[in-house]
Design a protein around this motif. Structure first.
Motif, PDB file in Angstrom:
ATOM      1  N   GLN A   1     -51.551  20.383  64.478  1.00 10.58           N
ATOM      2  CA  GLN A   1     -51.325  19.454  65.593  1.00 10.58           C
ATOM      3  C   GLN A   1     -50.555  18.208  65.152  1.00 10.58           C
TER       4      GLN A   1
ATOM      5  N   ARG B   1     -46.874  16.788  66.317  1.00 10.66           N
ATOM      6  CA  ARG B   1     -46.809  15.442  66.907  1.00 10.66           C
ATOM      7  C   ARG B   1     -45.828  14.562  66.147  1.00 10.66           C
ATOM      8  N   TRP B   2     -45.737  14.752  64.836  1.00  7.80           N
ATOM      9  CA  TRP B   2     -44.879  13.904  64.007  1.00  7.80           C
ATOM     10  C   TRP B   2     -43.478  14.470  63.831  1.00  7.80           C
TER      11      TRP B   2
ATOM     12  N   GLU C   1     -56.210   5.678  63.065  1.00  2.77           N
ATOM     13  CA  GLU C   1     -55.141   6.331  63.826  1.00  2.77           C
ATOM     14  C   GLU C   1     -55.622   7.651  64.427  1.00  2.77           C
TER      15      GLU C   1
ATOM     16  N   ASP D   1     -57.915   7.056  67.403  1.00  8.11           N
ATOM     17  CA  ASP D   1     -57.161   6.673  68.600  1.00  8.11           C
ATOM     18  C   ASP D   1     -56.522   7.894  69.256  1.00  8.11           C
ATOM     19  N   LEU D   2     -55.933   8.764  68.453  1.00 14.02           N
ATOM     20  CA  LEU D   2     -55.309   9.968  69.003  1.00 14.02           C
ATOM     21  C   LEU D   2     -56.339  10.862  69.684  1.00 14.02           C
ATOM     22  N   THR D   3     -57.513  10.977  69.066  1.00  7.24           N
ATOM     23  CA  THR D   3     -58.567  11.834  69.627  1.00  7.24           C
ATOM     24  C   THR D   3     -59.117  11.246  70.917  1.00  7.24           C
TER      25      THR D   3
ATOM     26  N   ALA E   1     -57.680   9.387  72.974  1.00  8.32           N
ATOM     27  CA  ALA E   1     -56.665   9.463  74.015  1.00  8.32           C
ATOM     28  C   ALA E   1     -56.394  10.898  74.478  1.00  8.32           C
ATOM     29  N   GLY E   2     -57.003  11.872  73.819  1.00  8.11           N
ATOM     30  CA  GLY E   2     -56.793  13.267  74.167  1.00  8.11           C
ATOM     31  C   GLY E   2     -55.550  13.880  73.564  1.00  8.11           C
ATOM     32  N   ASP E   3     -54.925  13.187  72.603  1.00  9.44           N
ATOM     33  CA  ASP E   3     -53.697  13.679  71.984  1.00  9.44           C
ATOM     34  C   ASP E   3     -53.939  14.495  70.716  1.00  9.44           C
ATOM     35  N   LEU E   4     -55.168  14.526  70.243  1.00  7.33           N
ATOM     36  CA  LEU E   4     -55.545  15.310  69.073  1.00  7.33           C
ATOM     37  C   LEU E   4     -56.877  15.965  69.369  1.00  7.33           C
ATOM     38  N   ARG E   5     -56.984  17.249  69.028  1.00  5.87           N
ATOM     39  CA  ARG E   5     -58.191  17.997  69.383  1.00  5.87           C
ATOM     40  C   ARG E   5     -58.867  18.530  68.123  1.00  5.87           C
TER      41      ARG E   5
END
Length: 317
Positions: free
Chosen positions: A148, A152-153, A272, A275-277, A279-283
């Protein structure tokens, strides 16, 4: 208190519940009532005394916990050992508050596996936009997060290995562009085929033995391979310096313990990832929640590659 304490080295069979004295926090430490303890592949090495650092007996395994401090903070903490228990002690700088929106299991997945994935891509291999990345054990704790994060990067193409059709479907759902069988025989050719006929720029390798050798052979010019484990318990072939020079390839090693001397090397990436988790951007994937009394079963499942994501122990059962 109840804990898993080993008094002899061996396989999962040495993991038994014992009644041991509760730990006491000293100066600069925090006492944590454990809600969940993390299980890591490194624990299986520690229990059989085949880890990078030697182990002394008796030992309560478990490197990280999530739970409550005496003043009511919900924290995730690195404890080194002692996590498979109802209570554990951590050095205060290595206990981080868990934000709302991040579950206990997710916090445990991030504090070791997540920070490892972060450093593998950022620190060890210096991922650049559009580069191809091969992630071994893509359904595992580190691998599922690395897939993931690489996407993303800005990775151009992410390929993951996994041992079953179901796991390969899972890594595709996490964002991998291709998922392949990680069996060593013929692996180099499968890697190149999955990368549309090109060799790969980056390899995250934790199997060792012939898997390492096949992965190295699939590296592109200026490619980087980072090794961070030896799940096969096999050694790779010796690397002649000439093999590194031809193709200008880099082989690096990574061990998260080398970050422990400076908590900022963990706290920064962890913030970091939190924050991603949130926000729902990392699972982060929690693949198994075992009672403390089933620690041996958890280790058996992990060693047999029957699991996905992060495994945790519940010390209340």
């Amino acid at each position: 208190m109840r804990a898993i304490q080993i008094t002899e080295f061996g396989g999962p069979e040495v993991l038994r519940v014992s009644d041991v004295p509760a730990p006491v926090a000293g100066d600069g430490q925090v006492l944590i009532t454990v809600d969940r303890a993390g299980i890591n592949y490194a624990d299986t090495h520690q229990v059989e005394d085949s880890y990078l650092s030697k182990t002394e007996l008796p030992l309560i395994p478990g490197a990280e916990v999530v739970g409550r401090t005496a003043d009511g903070r919900r924290v995730v903490a690195l404890v080194g050992s002692g996590g498979y228990a109802e209570q554990a002690v951590a050095q205060a700088p290595y206990a981080w508050d868990v934000p709302d929106g991040v579950t206990d299991g997710q916090a445990l997945a991030l504090v070791l596996q997540g920070t490892t994935a972060w450093h593998l891509l950022k620190t060890s291999t210096h991922l650049q936009p559009e580069e191809s990345v091969l992630v071994h054990a893509g359904a595992g704790g580190v691998g599922s997060l690395a897939v993931q994060l690489a996407k993303r990067w800005g990775a151009g193409r992410v390929i993951a290995t996994a041992s079953t059709d179901e796991k390969r479907r899972q890594v595709l759902e996490l964002g991998a562009d291709a998922a392949i069988d990680g069996t060593p025989e013929g692996l180099k050719d499968r890697i190149i085929e999955a990368n549309e006929g090109r060799r790969v720029d980056i390899v995250l390798e934790m199997v060792g033995g012939p898997t390492f050798d096949e992965s190295f052979a699939a590296l592109a010019r200026f490619g980087r391979l980072v090794t961070f484990g030896a799940a096969s318990r096999q050694q790779a072939a010796a690397l002649d310096p000439g093999r590194l020079m031809k193709g200008s390839k880099t082989v690096a090693g990574f061990w998260l313990a080398d970050c422990f001397a400076d908590p900022k090397l963990l706290g920064g990436p962890l913030a970091e990832l939190f924050d991603l988790t949130a926000a729902g951007d990392l699972r982060p994937i929690v693949g198994g929640d075992y009672p403390l009394s089933a620690a041996a079963t958890a280790h058996q499942d992990l060693r047999a590659r029957r699991t996905v994501g992060k495994l945790v122990l519940d010390p209340s059962h």
